[in-house]
Design a protein around this motif. Structure first.
Motif, short mmCIF file in Angstrom:
data_model
loop_
_atom_site.label_atom_id
_atom_site.label_comp_id
_atom_site.label_asym_id
_atom_site.label_seq_id
_atom_site.Cartn_x
_atom_site.Cartn_y
_atom_site.Cartn_z
N VAL A 237 0.94 -1.36 0.11
CA VAL A 237 -0.26 -0.23 -0.07
C VAL A 237 1.01 1.07 -0.15
O VAL A 237 1.88 1.23 0.86
CB VAL A 237 -0.86 -0.03 1.31
CG1 VAL A 237 -1.60 1.41 1.44
CG2 VAL A 237 -1.83 -1.27 1.06
N ILE A 238 0.49 2.16 -0.92
CA ILE A 238 1.28 3.51 -1.23
C ILE A 238 0.54 4.53 -0.55
O ILE A 238 -0.79 4.70 -1.07
CB ILE A 238 1.79 3.73 -2.58
CG1 ILE A 238 2.52 2.39 -2.94
CG2 ILE A 238 2.67 4.81 -2.61
CD1 ILE A 238 4.01 2.34 -2.37
N ASP A 239 1.08 5.34 0.36
CA ASP A 239 0.42 6.41 0.67
C ASP A 239 0.68 7.57 -0.26
O ASP A 239 1.98 8.40 -0.27
CB ASP A 239 0.99 7.03 2.11
CG ASP A 239 -0.10 8.07 2.85
OD1 ASP A 239 -1.02 8.68 2.02
OD2 ASP A 239 0.64 8.61 4.02
N THR A 240 -0.29 8.29 -0.96
CA THR A 240 -0.05 9.30 -2.17
C THR A 240 -0.75 10.84 -1.43
O THR A 240 -0.66 11.43 -2.17
CB THR A 240 -0.98 9.02 -3.07
OG1 THR A 240 -2.33 8.89 -2.86
CG2 THR A 240 -0.72 7.71 -3.75
N ALA A 241 -1.28 10.63 -0.13
CA ALA A 241 -1.48 11.82 0.43
C ALA A 241 -0.22 12.92 0.72
O ALA A 241 0.95 12.34 0.90
CB ALA A 241 -2.12 11.67 1.75
N PRO A 242 -0.39 14.15 0.56
CA PRO A 242 -1.67 14.97 0.48
C PRO A 242 -2.06 15.14 -1.22
O PRO A 242 -2.56 16.07 -1.39
CB PRO A 242 -1.59 16.22 1.16
CG PRO A 242 0.17 16.44 1.01
CD PRO A 242 0.59 15.05 0.65
N GLY A 243 -1.70 14.11 -1.97
CA GLY A 243 -1.84 14.58 -3.45
C GLY A 243 -0.53 15.10 -3.98
O GLY A 243 -0.56 15.23 -5.43
N ILE B 136 -4.00 14.62 -9.60
CA ILE B 136 -5.18 15.58 -9.93
C ILE B 136 -5.67 15.62 -8.36
O ILE B 136 -6.58 16.71 -8.29
CB ILE B 136 -6.11 15.01 -10.86
CG1 ILE B 136 -5.50 15.12 -12.17
CG2 ILE B 136 -7.27 15.95 -11.09
CD1 ILE B 136 -6.18 14.38 -13.53
N HIS B 137 -5.93 14.62 -7.72
CA HIS B 137 -6.60 14.66 -6.46
C HIS B 137 -5.95 13.98 -5.44
O HIS B 137 -4.99 13.34 -5.70
CB HIS B 137 -8.07 13.78 -6.58
CG HIS B 137 -9.01 14.24 -7.59
ND1 HIS B 137 -9.67 15.62 -7.60
CD2 HIS B 137 -9.40 13.78 -8.74
CE1 HIS B 137 -10.39 15.74 -8.54
NE2 HIS B 137 -10.11 14.65 -9.53
N ASN B 138 -6.20 14.18 -4.25
CA ASN B 138 -5.57 13.49 -3.11
C ASN B 138 -6.28 12.17 -2.72
O ASN B 138 -7.22 12.04 -2.41
CB ASN B 138 -5.57 14.49 -1.91
CG ASN B 138 -5.23 13.81 -0.54
OD1 ASN B 138 -4.50 12.46 -0.78
ND2 ASN B 138 -5.45 14.28 0.74
N TYR B 139 -5.54 11.04 -3.23
CA TYR B 139 -6.10 9.64 -3.06
C TYR B 139 -5.91 9.06 -1.86
O TYR B 139 -6.34 7.84 -1.88
CB TYR B 139 -5.77 8.79 -4.51
CG TYR B 139 -6.05 9.43 -5.79
CD1 TYR B 139 -7.26 9.50 -6.16
CD2 TYR B 139 -5.03 9.81 -6.50
CE1 TYR B 139 -7.96 10.02 -7.58
CE2 TYR B 139 -5.40 10.53 -7.92
CZ TYR B 139 -6.88 10.56 -8.24
OH TYR B 139 -7.33 10.91 -9.69
N SER C 170 -2.47 7.16 -10.53
CA SER C 170 -1.64 8.10 -9.52
C SER C 170 -0.34 8.45 -9.90
O SER C 170 0.55 7.40 -10.00
CB SER C 170 -1.73 7.55 -8.22
OG SER C 170 -0.83 8.25 -7.14
N ASN C 171 0.41 9.66 -10.37
CA ASN C 171 1.60 9.95 -10.53
C ASN C 171 2.51 9.72 -9.24
O ASN C 171 3.46 9.32 -9.07
CB ASN C 171 1.56 11.41 -11.07
CG ASN C 171 1.16 11.56 -12.27
OD1 ASN C 171 0.74 10.56 -13.21
ND2 ASN C 171 0.83 12.89 -12.66
N VAL C 172 1.96 10.07 -8.11
CA VAL C 172 2.63 10.04 -6.82
C VAL C 172 2.80 8.72 -6.31
O VAL C 172 4.06 8.35 -6.31
CB VAL C 172 1.98 10.78 -5.63
CG1 VAL C 172 2.60 10.66 -4.42
CG2 VAL C 172 1.72 12.50 -6.06
#
Length: 581
Positions: free
Chosen positions: A321-327, A340-343, A356-358
């Protein structure tokens, strides 16, 4: 007794004399007959009247061409895509031609008399001049009916393309002499080209053939070539692409469909195209087959490939699991990477589904540069696809030692790597074919078939499921769904490079996918260049074209539905209510 002996001797002498005489006579007759036969043979080979200084030579002995026809090109089912049609060419010998016939010939040949007069005057010291080439049979008959001395008609062949602009970029075209100058016509010219023969004939004073003296060279017809293209699907793909480009006011677009197991290219269309049968309005920039000659940055279509590299190389677990916050996040070089969004927290399937690019850049940075480069090179990036099609490019994949930390990160979402449409399609065959990539071919049955394993089968199947999820209602590829069939794929949207920088006003919309998911047979990639307006994303512009083309492919290839088709009957409800009133 002596008297009798004398008589006997005289008779014997007379007999012997007569016998010798007979032999001499027979030999003389035989010798004279032999001389006559030899003389006649020599006469046919040589006649004083045919000396160069005799102006009437041409009407007696002439060397003429024996036409041979160019090999035909067909689609995989035998439908003609290129064929040589018999026509005629009219010519004269300017040296002895009477100018009084110019107006009559010009009228019969549908050409201007003044132009013909100038043409003949410019060639007055030559012995051969075309009046008009590739004349239709009815025009040739008009010229023949004139019975003008010194006007000749030779049968020739002209290339004709029944499918016109729909297959123009693949089939290519020939020049006026039948030499291939574009596409398959150029690439296989050695096999397709005809070699005309020649013979020596004798004519009478009215230019009628008396007899053939001898065959000088036997004609050889060209070979017939069957392409891997399916003309039926090609037509539907061309229509869908043209409609999308008109709708989104795009500059151009291309579609390819590849058999994932064999590497055969089933569909290869570009728009705008050109009509090879009418070259008056053709433009050189429309002749190139963008599938193999043009490159673009991959955008998000590279994300499944990066995911496969990380899984196959053991750098990522399937439950990661990857944390992409805060986007967004900042890498060591200071480069800011954004979604584009905070997933928030995403599993690896969620990273592909949400694009998700992040998330994907964080995964890419766990893979050593050399390893990442080796996989990308092995999948075909930075290599020619191998079709040997004229103008085939290698794209751009810089060597890993030249990558900066920023390069390492942004490659994961498609920047810094340029490929052709065909290269991307062949990369996606690895997901459809359990990790194997076949070599592509425009020729039926792929005569030089070979394949290379890039990923393990388990890795390919895992990514296949992720790409199916990306086409769900929560994914970016929802509009690419194919009615009645399971499909999988990924959208991509990249900014066009202007002066080595991304332009916020120019984009390339991409969709790459395959179907059916359980037994993937066909990979399809769609690229739309420079769509105008607010709808420039791959999921909005390219995905619907994928849906149409893949639907046509599976139907024409007689595949059975692998999921219940859902049809929109909302428009039919008012009619049903009306019928029950």
């Amino acid at each position: 007794m002596n008297h009798i002996d004398d008589k006997y001797l005289k008779r014997k002498e007379l007999f012997e004399f007569n016998n010798v005489g007979r032999r001499i006579f027979v030999m003389t007759v035989f010798f004279a007959a032999s001389l006559a036969l030899i003389g006649r043979a020599v006469y046919w080979q040589y006649d004083p009247r045919l000396e160069p200084e005799n102006e009437n030579n041409a009407r007696y002995l002439r060397t003429v061409e024996i036409p041979a026809y160019h090999g035909s090109i067909t689609d995989r089912h035998g439908t003609l895509l290129a064929v040589s049609a018999p026509l005629y060419s009219a010519w004269i010998d300017p040296l002895g031609f009477d100018d009084k016939h110019i107006a009559t010939i010009a009228e019969a040949a549908d050409i201007k008399a003044d132009e013909l007069r100038v043409k003949i005057a410019a060639a007055e010291d030559k012995r051969f001049l075309y009046i008009k080439r590739h004349i239709k049979p009815q025009v040739a008959e008009r010229l023949r009916a004139l019975k003008i001395e010194g006007l000749y008609l030779d049968q020739v062949y002209k290339r004709f393309y029944p499918a016109g602009e729909i297959t123009a970029h693949v089939v290519g075209l020939t020049d006026v002499d039948g030499r291939g100058i574009e596409g398959i016509e150029m690439n296989t010219d050695e096999h397709l080209r005809a070699n005309a023969g020649s013979k020596q004939i004798m004519l009478d004073a009215n230019k009628r053939t008396i007899r053939t003296i001898k065959l000088l060279k036997a004609p050889r017809n060209g070979e017939t070539l069957a392409l891997s293209i399916d003309q039926r699907i090609q037509y539907h793909a061309y229509r869908a692409l043209r409609k999308a480009i008109a709708k989104h006011k795009a500059e151009s677009g291309s579609v390819v469909v590849v058999n994932a197991q064999t590497g055969e290219i089933i569909v290869a269309v570009n728009y705008p195209s050109f009509n090879p049968n009418d070259r008056r309005y053709n433009f050189a920039d429309r002749h190139r087959n963008r599938l193999v000659t043009d490159t673009f940055e991959l955008g998000s279509t590279i994300k499944p490939i990066i995911m496969a590299v990380a899984i196959d190389g053991g750098y990522l677990q399937k439950d990661t699991v990857i944390d992409t916050a805060p986007g967004h996040y900042q890498i060591s070089s200071g480069k800011q990477i954004k979604d584009i969004h905070n997933y928030g927290k995403l599993d690896i399937t969620g990273i592909i589904t949400k694009s998700s690019n992040v998330g994907i850049s964080k995964i890419a940075q766990t893979v050593p540069r050399e390893t990442l480069w080796t996989y990308l090179s092995g999948i075909g990036f930075g290599q020619t696809p191998g079709t040997v099609f004229p103008g085939e490019v290698v794209g751009e994949l810089r060597y890993h030692t030249r990558w900066s930390p920023t390069d390492h990160a942004v490659i994961s979402y498609g920047y810094g790597v340029s490929v052709s449409l065909l290269q991307l399609a062949m990369a996606y065959t690895t997901f459809a074919n359990d990790g194997w990539r076949p070599n592509p071919s425009f020729i039926k049955d792929n005569p030089y078939f070979r394949k290379q394993q890039v990923f393990g089968a388990e890795t390919a199947r895992a990514v296949r499921k992720m790409l199916q999820s990306a086409m769900s209602k929560d994914g970016t590829g929802n509009l690419a769904k194919v009615k009645g069939f399971t499909a999988a794929g990924k959208t991509g949207t990249t900014r066009k490079l202007v002066d080595d920088k991304g332009d916020d006003n120019e984009y390339t919309a991409v969709f790459a996918g395959f179907a059916p998911v359980q037994q993937p047979n066909f990979v399809c990639v769609v690229v739309i260049d420079k769509p105008n307006g607010d709808d420039y994303y791959g999921g909005l512009v390219a995905a619907p074209v994928f849906s149409e083309v893949m639907s046509a492919t599976l139907r024409f290839m007689n595949f059975n539905y692998d999921e219940p088709p859902v049809f929109d009957i909302s428009n039919a409800l008012p009619l049903v209510k009306h019928l029950h009133q």
